[in-house]
Motif scaffolding. Structure first.
Motif, PDB file in Angstrom:
ATOM      1  N   PRO A  76      19.866  50.384  11.671  1.00 37.99           N
ATOM      2  CA  PRO A  76      18.719  49.573  12.129  1.00 37.99           C
ATOM      3  C   PRO A  76      17.505  49.596  11.200  1.00 37.99           C
ATOM      4  CG  PRO A  76      19.540  50.994  13.904  1.00 37.99           C
ATOM      5  CD  PRO A  76      20.140  51.483  12.621  1.00 37.99           C
ATOM      6  N   PHE A  77      17.585  50.325  10.078  1.00 42.29           N
ATOM      7  CA  PHE A  77      16.430  50.443   9.191  1.00 42.29           C
ATOM      8  C   PHE A  77      15.838  49.089   8.792  1.00 42.29           C
ATOM      9  CE2 PHE A  77      14.465  50.809   4.982  1.00 42.29           C
ATOM     10  CZ  PHE A  77      13.525  51.805   5.218  1.00 42.29           C
ATOM     11  N   PRO A  78      16.658  48.082   8.417  1.00 44.35           N
ATOM     12  CA  PRO A  78      16.075  46.787   8.026  1.00 44.35           C
ATOM     13  C   PRO A  78      15.303  46.100   9.147  1.00 44.35           C
ATOM     14  CG  PRO A  78      18.350  46.969   7.268  1.00 44.35           C
ATOM     15  CD  PRO A  78      18.113  48.097   8.214  1.00 44.35           C
ATOM     16  N   LYS A  79      15.541  46.505  10.397  1.00 44.26           N
ATOM     17  CA  LYS A  79      14.865  45.872  11.524  1.00 44.26           C
ATOM     18  C   LYS A  79      13.514  46.515  11.840  1.00 44.26           C
ATOM     19  CE  LYS A  79      19.273  44.550  13.672  1.00 44.26           C
ATOM     20  NZ  LYS A  79      20.108  44.642  14.882  1.00 44.26           N
TER      21      LYS A  79
ATOM     22  N   ASN B 128       5.759  47.625   7.300  1.00 41.62           N
ATOM     23  CA  ASN B 128       4.858  48.722   6.932  1.00 41.62           C
ATOM     24  C   ASN B 128       5.495  50.075   7.185  1.00 41.62           C
ATOM     25  OD1 ASN B 128       4.752  48.352   9.718  1.00 41.62           O
ATOM     26  ND2 ASN B 128       2.658  49.143   9.866  1.00 41.62           N
ATOM     27  N   LEU B 129       6.350  50.161   8.224  1.00 44.38           N
ATOM     28  CA  LEU B 129       7.028  51.420   8.524  1.00 44.38           C
ATOM     29  C   LEU B 129       8.125  51.694   7.493  1.00 44.38           C
ATOM     30  CD1 LEU B 129       7.283  53.830  10.369  1.00 44.38           C
ATOM     31  CD2 LEU B 129       8.756  52.488  11.886  1.00 44.38           C
ATOM     32  N   ARG B 130       8.836  50.633   7.087  1.00 44.28           N
ATOM     33  CA  ARG B 130       9.864  50.804   6.049  1.00 44.28           C
ATOM     34  C   ARG B 130       9.223  51.268   4.744  1.00 44.28           C
ATOM     35  NH1 ARG B 130      11.444  45.593   7.683  1.00 44.28           N
ATOM     36  NH2 ARG B 130      10.993  44.768   5.589  1.00 44.28           N
ATOM     37  N   ALA B 131       8.069  50.695   4.419  1.00 43.89           N
ATOM     38  CA  ALA B 131       7.370  51.083   3.189  1.00 43.89           C
ATOM     39  C   ALA B 131       6.913  52.532   3.250  1.00 43.89           C
ATOM     40  CB  ALA B 131       6.190  50.156   2.950  1.00 43.89           C
ATOM     41  N   LEU B 132       6.443  52.960   4.421  1.00 40.32           N
ATOM     42  CA  LEU B 132       5.994  54.341   4.597  1.00 40.32           C
ATOM     43  C   LEU B 132       7.162  55.312   4.429  1.00 40.32           C
ATOM     44  CD1 LEU B 132       3.838  56.417   5.351  1.00 40.32           C
ATOM     45  CD2 LEU B 132       4.346  55.972   7.760  1.00 40.32           C
TER      46      LEU B 132
END
Length: 251
Positions: free
Chosen positions: A21-24, A28-32
């Motif tokens: 589920p990471f791409p979902k 901003n959270l993925r970048a962090l």
């Protein structure tokens, strides 16, 4: 409540190796997460080897290896490129996306070992000449650091003219020890190495001769000429011992 094993995913009891589920997650959270997972940028050796027909496209090896984020997804790869401060490069023969490789020209060291060609008998000058034909001028002009291993076969008579194409080169290292050197090279080195500083002196002398004979490029601006000359004034040729033969680095 029984203590939970942190090595397992709570919902399945299986080792947590992927998180689909990471791409979902919000951008901003993925970048962090990527920022927290990325190691600090560092210098790497970028070895080019296996230059042979029919493609004449070398293989690439990084020492140390690139961080896992480079291979996780396109998004984390792009993040890593920006984080590390480098760029994607391709050889003259191809511009395909899957053939591009990462280099930080200002930080990484291009490594031309004796296995640059399968025969293992190429000279330092021939390897530098081949590299200049593999990279577009826009890439070649950005190469700052190169290490080329000693072959005991080079008279360096043509190296000065070859190095004229490396307008941004700051340091040329000549490594006197190479894990990939052929047995004949190693035997010659055991019988007697050049006097310390001789290879450095010979290359520098040929560089000065070639630079003195160089004609001006009418397309160069005054600022470009001054910048090029400033780099040349600071350019160094250094003899060194290179130890990259640790088991984990051998391929």
């Amino acid at each position: 409540m029984a203590a939970l094993n942190n090595e397992f995913l709570y919902s399945t009891g299986c080792p947590l190796t992927t998180f689909h589920p990471f791409p979902k997650l919000p951008a901003n959270l993925r970048a962090l997460i990527s920022n927290l997972a990325a190691p600090a940028p560092r210098t790497r050796f970028v070895e080019l080897y296996g230059y042979s027909a029919p493609t004449y496209t070398p293989k690439i090896r990084y020492i140390p290896r690139l961080p896992p984020l480079f291979h996780t997804s396109r998004e984390t790869r792009n993040f890593s490129i920006t984080h590390e401060g480098g760029t994607l490069v391709h050889f003259f023969a191809t511009e395909k996306e899957d053939k591009k490789f990462y280099v930080n020209f200002s930080q990484d060291i291009i490594f031309l070992s004796s296995r640059f060609t399968p025969s293992g008998k190429s000279t330092e000058t021939s390897r530098l000449r081949k590299l200049s034909s593999l990279l577009k001028p826009s890439f070649l002009s950005r190469v700052c650091k190169i290490v080329v291993t000693y072959s005991s076969l080079d008279d360096y008579a043509a190296v000065g003219k070859v190095l004229l194409d490396y307008v941004g080169l700051e340091t040329l290292y000549v490594a006197m020890c190479d894990w990939w050197s052929e047995r004949s090279v190693k035997m010659r080195l055991r019988r007697g190495r050049p006097i310390v500083g001789y290879v450095m002196w010979k290359i520098e002398a040929e560089m000065r001769i070639a630079e003195g004979e160089e004609t001006e490029d009418e397309e160069e601006s005054r600022e470009e000429i001054e910048e090029r000359m400033e780099i040349r004034r600071k350019r160094r040729v250094l003899e060194c011992e290179l130890r990259l033969d640790e088991p984990e680095n051998r391929v």
